[in-house]
Design a protein around this motif. Structure first.
Motif, PDB file in Angstrom:
ATOM      1  N   LEU A 152      17.594  -3.919   2.026  1.00 19.76           N
ATOM      2  CA  LEU A 152      18.038  -2.600   2.482  1.00 19.76           C
ATOM      3  C   LEU A 152      17.925  -1.586   1.354  1.00 19.76           C
ATOM      4  O   LEU A 152      17.527  -0.441   1.550  1.00 19.76           O
ATOM      5  N   LEU A 153      18.294  -2.038   0.157  1.00 18.58           N
ATOM      6  CA  LEU A 153      18.240  -1.159  -1.006  1.00 18.58           C
ATOM      7  C   LEU A 153      16.819  -0.648  -1.235  1.00 18.58           C
ATOM      8  O   LEU A 153      16.581   0.544  -1.382  1.00 18.58           O
ATOM      9  N   VAL A 154      15.874  -1.580  -1.210  1.00 21.99           N
ATOM     10  CA  VAL A 154      14.488  -1.191  -1.461  1.00 21.99           C
ATOM     11  C   VAL A 154      13.985  -0.275  -0.350  1.00 21.99           C
ATOM     12  O   VAL A 154      13.361   0.758  -0.610  1.00 21.99           O
ATOM     13  N   ALA A 155      14.301  -0.630   0.904  1.00 18.76           N
ATOM     14  CA  ALA A 155      13.827   0.177   2.029  1.00 18.76           C
ATOM     15  C   ALA A 155      14.389   1.593   1.957  1.00 18.76           C
ATOM     16  O   ALA A 155      13.685   2.571   2.212  1.00 18.76           O
ATOM     17  N   ALA A 156      15.671   1.708   1.575  1.00 21.34           N
ATOM     18  CA  ALA A 156      16.286   3.036   1.502  1.00 21.34           C
ATOM     19  C   ALA A 156      15.722   3.841   0.334  1.00 21.34           C
ATOM     20  O   ALA A 156      15.446   5.035   0.465  1.00 21.34           O
ATOM     21  N   LEU A 157      15.527   3.178  -0.804  1.00 19.65           N
ATOM     22  CA  LEU A 157      15.015   3.910  -1.975  1.00 19.65           C
ATOM     23  C   LEU A 157      13.600   4.410  -1.742  1.00 19.65           C
ATOM     24  O   LEU A 157      13.202   5.446  -2.263  1.00 19.65           O
ATOM     25  N   ARG A 158      12.861   3.664  -0.924  1.00 25.09           N
ATOM     26  CA  ARG A 158      11.481   4.082  -0.669  1.00 25.09           C
ATOM     27  C   ARG A 158      11.404   5.360   0.160  1.00 25.09           C
ATOM     28  O   ARG A 158      10.362   5.974   0.259  1.00 25.09           O
ATOM     29  N   LYS A 159      12.500   5.718   0.774  1.00 28.04           N
ATOM     30  CA  LYS A 159      12.495   6.950   1.578  1.00 28.04           C
ATOM     31  C   LYS A 159      12.895   8.149   0.752  1.00 28.04           C
ATOM     32  O   LYS A 159      12.844   9.279   1.217  1.00 28.04           O
ATOM     33  N   ASP A 160      13.348   7.901  -0.470  1.00 28.00           N
ATOM     34  CA  ASP A 160      13.792   9.002  -1.324  1.00 28.00           C
ATOM     35  C   ASP A 160      12.687   9.308  -2.334  1.00 28.00           C
ATOM     36  O   ASP A 160      12.349   8.465  -3.157  1.00 28.00           O
ATOM     37  N   PRO A 161      12.125  10.523  -2.266  1.00 30.43           N
ATOM     38  CA  PRO A 161      10.950  10.772  -3.097  1.00 30.43           C
ATOM     39  C   PRO A 161      11.223  10.633  -4.603  1.00 30.43           C
ATOM     40  O   PRO A 161      10.361  10.179  -5.339  1.00 30.43           O
TER      41      PRO A 161
ATOM     42  N   LEU B 208       8.959   0.772  -7.406  1.00 37.62           N
ATOM     43  CA  LEU B 208       9.529   0.541  -6.072  1.00 37.62           C
ATOM     44  C   LEU B 208       8.453   0.292  -5.021  1.00 37.62           C
ATOM     45  O   LEU B 208       8.606  -0.567  -4.156  1.00 37.62           O
ATOM     46  N   SER B 209       7.383   1.065  -5.104  1.00 34.22           N
ATOM     47  CA  SER B 209       6.365   0.955  -4.059  1.00 34.22           C
ATOM     48  C   SER B 209       5.674  -0.406  -4.093  1.00 34.22           C
ATOM     49  O   SER B 209       5.121  -0.839  -3.095  1.00 34.22           O
ATOM     50  N   ALA B 210       5.711  -1.074  -5.234  1.00 31.76           N
ATOM     51  CA  ALA B 210       5.028  -2.365  -5.338  1.00 31.76           C
ATOM     52  C   ALA B 210       5.996  -3.537  -5.216  1.00 31.76           C
ATOM     53  O   ALA B 210       5.594  -4.689  -5.280  1.00 31.76           O
ATOM     54  N   PHE B 211       7.270  -3.234  -5.041  1.00 30.08           N
ATOM     55  CA  PHE B 211       8.286  -4.278  -5.020  1.00 30.08           C
ATOM     56  C   PHE B 211       8.169  -5.144  -3.767  1.00 30.08           C
ATOM     57  O   PHE B 211       8.025  -4.636  -2.654  1.00 30.08           O
TER      58      PHE B 211
ATOM     59  N   ILE C 294       0.859  -1.184   0.000  1.00 32.07           N
ATOM     60  CA  ILE C 294       0.000   0.000   0.000  1.00 32.07           C
ATOM     61  C   ILE C 294       0.897   1.235   0.000  1.00 32.07           C
ATOM     62  O   ILE C 294       1.938   1.253   0.661  1.00 32.07           O
ATOM     63  N   THR C 295       0.517   2.234  -0.765  1.00 25.75           N
ATOM     64  CA  THR C 295       1.224   3.508  -0.715  1.00 25.75           C
ATOM     65  C   THR C 295       0.269   4.553  -0.165  1.00 25.75           C
ATOM     66  O   THR C 295      -0.821   4.753  -0.718  1.00 25.75           O
TER      67      THR C 295
ATOM     68  N   LEU D  19       2.685  -6.845   5.604  1.00 27.85           N
ATOM     69  CA  LEU D  19       2.131  -5.711   4.865  1.00 27.85           C
ATOM     70  C   LEU D  19       3.196  -4.619   4.759  1.00 27.85           C
ATOM     71  O   LEU D  19       3.742  -4.158   5.754  1.00 27.85           O
ATOM     72  N   THR D  20       3.510  -4.247   3.516  1.00 25.43           N
ATOM     73  CA  THR D  20       4.455  -3.153   3.281  1.00 25.43           C
ATOM     74  C   THR D  20       3.657  -1.892   2.991  1.00 25.43           C
ATOM     75  O   THR D  20       2.829  -1.877   2.085  1.00 25.43           O
ATOM     76  N   VAL D  21       3.905  -0.862   3.778  1.00 17.36           N
ATOM     77  CA  VAL D  21       3.198   0.407   3.569  1.00 17.36           C
ATOM     78  C   VAL D  21       4.217   1.487   3.229  1.00 17.36           C
ATOM     79  O   VAL D  21       5.089   1.817   4.036  1.00 17.36           O
TER      80      VAL D  21
END
Lengths: 552, 212
Positions: B30-39, B65-68, A124-125, A194-196
């Motif tokens: 870690l890569l995905v988690a970090a990239l998700r914080k960068d708009p 990224l958001s759906a990865f 979810i975004t 769940l990934t948000v």
């Protein structure tokens, strides 16, 4: 080339002392070449077919997994033994916790009896649809949630019946990675993952400008002015509004706005010039390059009022792109380029590392003449991207700049790009130089005359690519009358998200503020500086673009 | 919107079994988690994972990224690097939008290749095909002393990096650098509208990651 400005034969030669001196000073400046490559995905290389081994995607399993309970999850939920991990898992490898905004749920004592492999819910975004993720349940099954997350306001859940299907539905409020343990009423246990994602718009912060980035005296003014610029002017028969907004990407990195704009007016003769420059994002002093180029051109115009008027008088324009006023704009642009070279040369001792390239920016110039009979004449010049266009309503429009992309098969050109001025730099004789100027005009200068009747609904737009890219995207769309109708009538005058909500009865001050506010429009992938100048007719009363109403 | 496609090619041969592959999975997370914080990365970057062991497989198609979601990865078998190169070219043809008059296509894809060994197939046809396309930044990484650096240099002459070993902390440093490279590329295409794909646009690698 040092003497061409005093010897070239056309009526609008600017010969005040400064311009000559500038040209001579910079005549020997080495010009750098720009390594411009084709940056987009335009590769069309022929590639032969390979053997088909693209096993499509095991990844889809994760999406489907949310739909029903796989066998292995049922099986492992029966066992209480968490040490029963698959062979390829190596528990001794320490996995550092992923740092997550919003918190991680990790009540391990509670999770002991849950399956090793969680059920994946679709990501979810926040701020986007869908707002919740659901999981199909066997009929009649009731779930008990074991997690405390809900109480912390991270998410809520509800059991729903959709089209005869029982579902558990999670609606998150905070970004994070959640492991949600649940228990069926028959004692079976499940773990949901769940990934948000955070709302992408919430990640755009505004950072202070680092002291080290302040190089020019104008930088403090930029900060004091809160990186904002607006223009609101009224002239006989014309209104001019403009706004320049620092891009989100610059706000976030604590860097300056590189766009700049300017207006020059000689009301007595009805001569006006509008300028937009978009400093190159990759060049460290492009903001100052844009500022210097614009203020220099304005100064030159001011000190050559009579010559400008003379050039207009001799420009019987219909299609004549190398008319005297076109030649004058070309010369002004060239002098502005030389001015930048001279500026770097003057600072050579104090700043040996400064390069002309550091001051690169695009240049959009529109010269407008309002004749006594209310005819309007428009002559424009463009170097680089962005757009200049006129609009008369009903989709009647004209693009007044040469498309930049693909002009040389790639990256944008700037005022300081040597290639732009190559023919002139290489000219040996006056004839060569005149030919080079004419060629330049035929590529980069556009002319258009508007009858007094047309002038009543005249609108002119100058915009940096921060505005033209999100609203037009491609050169093909910039040529399209429907796109301009949409922009000029719906985007600027419409109400709703990302619309400027201008009203014909607005004062120029109100319009400029509305334009500035509109420049914050949210379109994903577009966070560049944004600058727009809108010139519109104030003949009679202002034509209402939408309803034809007249201003009181 | 113009996407920035990122293809990650990961060696999952038998020699990667154990700590190396667990570290890769962890690094990817870690890569995905970090990239998700960068708009800018969150909006622009699209990720695909291709693994190569006994066969090459695109285990994650090009995904926002958001759906990865983290794929299951396990190591075993040989090292069909050549096949993986053929596959990434094919995926690119299917997934990456080309620029036309009406539409701006995607940015040139970035490619990161991670291997700890020598290919067991004939890599040449794959290399030829890979080299026939223009990529954004393309980097191959020799994870440990067993990799054939000379061969990697033929695949990505722009940049080959070397890790002393394929352990947790070294691979973690590598993935951090990959993350920073994606962040800086998505920033530069946003700010200047350009992505030269040259090495100088990538941030300098950490000490664990040596440029060959």
């Amino acid at each position: 080339m040092d003497t061409e400005n005093v010897s070239i034969q056309h009526p609008a030669v600017l010969t005040d002392e400064n311009s000559v001196k500038d040209v001579i000073n910079v005549g020997r400046q080495p010009e750098e070449d720009f390594g411009n490559e084709n940056h987009g995905e335009t590769d069309t290389a022929e590639v032969t077919e390979t053997k088909d081994n693209s096993s499509d995607s095991q990844n889809t399993a994760t999406a489907e997994g949310a739909e029903q309970l796989p066998e292995d999850a049922k099986a492992s939920s029966a066992t209480e033994d968490t040490k029963n991990v698959p062979a390829e898992r190596k528990p001794e490898v320490q996995v550092p916790p992923v740092e997550i905004k919003g918190g991680v749920y990790s009540d391990k004592t509670d999770v002991v009896s849950y399956p090793d492999k969680p059920e994946r819910l679709p990501n979810i975004t926040l701020g986007r649809e869908p707002r919740s993720a659901s999981f199909k349940l066997s009929k009649g099954i009731v779930l008990k949630l074991k997690s405390a997350e809900e109480r912390e306001g991270c998410w809520k859940y509800e059991q729903v019946n959709e089209n005869g299907e029982d579902k558990i539905c999670f609606t998150p409020f905070k970004a994070g990675e959640y492991e949600i343990p649940v228990e069926y009423n028959d004692g079976k246990k499940l773990l949901f993952h769940l990934t948000v994602n955070p709302d992408p718009w919430s990640l755009w912060t505004v950072e202070e400008i680092d002291e080290k980035l302040k190089v020019f005296s104008s930088d403090q003014e930029r900060i004091d002015g809160n990186h904002k610029d607006v223009i609101a002017k009224e002239y006989p028969g014309l209104k001019v509004v403009g706004a320049s907004h620092r891009g989100r990407s610059h706000e976030r990195s604590g860097t300056f706005r590189d766009d700049d704009m300017g207006v020059w007016a000689d009301e007595e003769n009805g001569n006006y010039v509008f300028i937009v420059s978009d400093g190159a994002g990759s060049c460290r002093f492009s903001r100052e390059g844009a500022r210097i180029a614009i203020s220099f051109i304005k100064e030159k115009l001011e000190s050559n009022k009579a010559r400008i008027e003379e050039a207009w008088a001799k420009s019987k324009i219909t299609e004549n792109r190398d008319c005297p006023i076109g030649m004058t704009l070309t010369q002004l642009a060239r002098l502005a380029k030389d001015k930048l070279s001279a500026y770097v040369a003057e600072n050579k001792e104090a700043h040996p590392d400064w390069k002309v390239k550091d001051f690169s920016g695009t240049l959009l110039v529109a010269a407008l003449k309002r004749e006594k009979d209310r005819t309007l004449q428009l002559v424009t010049l463009s170097i680089g991207d962005g757009a200049i266009a006129w609009y008369l309503g009903g989709g009647k429009h004209g693009l007044m700049c040469c498309p930049d992309s693909g002009e040389f098969g790639g990256g944008t050109r700037f005022l300081t790009t040597p290639e732009v001025w190559k023919a002139m730099s290489e000219s040996k004789t006056n004839e060569d130089m005149t030919r080079a100027y004419k060629e330049f005009c035929n590529r980069r200068v556009f002319c258009k005359r508007f009858s007094p009747e047309e002038a009543k609904s005249f609108q002119l737009f100058l915009m940096s690519d921060g505005v033209s890219d999100p609203w037009f995207e491609t050169d093909a769309r910039l040529e399209n009358g429907d796109e301009w109708r949409r922009f000029a009538e719906e985007t600027l005058y419409g109400d709703g998200d990302n619309k400027a909500k201008l009203k014909p009865c607005d004062s120029v001050d109100v319009m400029a503020e509305k334009l500035f506010a509109w420049l914050e429009f949210k379109i994903a992938g577009n966070h560049d500086d944004r600058t727009i100048i809108v010139v519109y007719s104030a003949e009679d009363a202002k034509n209402d673009v939408q309803s034809g109403k007249k201003e009181a | 919107m113009r996407r920035l496609p990122v293809y990650l090619l990961v060696d999952v041969s038998g020699s990667m079994h154990g700590e190396p592959i667990e570290s890769v999975k962890n690094g990817l997370q870690l890569l995905v988690a970090a990239l998700r914080k960068d708009p800018q990365a969150l909006e622009t970057a699209y990720l695909s994972v291709i693994t190569f062991g006994s066969s090459a497989q695109q285990i994650v198609p090009l995904t926002e990224l958001s759906a990865f979601n983290m794929p299951e990865i396990s190591a075993g078998g040989c090292t069909v690097l050549g096949e993986a190169l053929q596959l990434v070219c094919k995926c690119r043809e299917n997934e990456v939008t080309k620029t036309t008059a009406e539409q701006k296509g995607d940015w040139r894809p970035m490619v990161f290749i991670l291997t700890d060994g020598v290919p067991t197939d004939d890599p040449q046809p794959g290399i030829d095909k890979f080299r026939s396309m223009k990529w954004g930044a393309s980097v191959s990484c020799a994870a440990g002393p067993g990799a054939d650096k000379a061969l990697l240099d033929k695949i990505t002459p722009e940049c080959v990096v070397e890790l002393a070993s394929a352990d947790q902390s070294t691979l973690s440093a590598f993935f951090k650098w990959v993350t920073a490279s994606i962040v800086s590329t998505s920033k530069s295409i946003n700010e200047s509208g350009t992505s030269t794909g040259s090495m100088d646009q990538l941030p300098p690698p950490p000490p664990e990651v040596q440029i060959v």
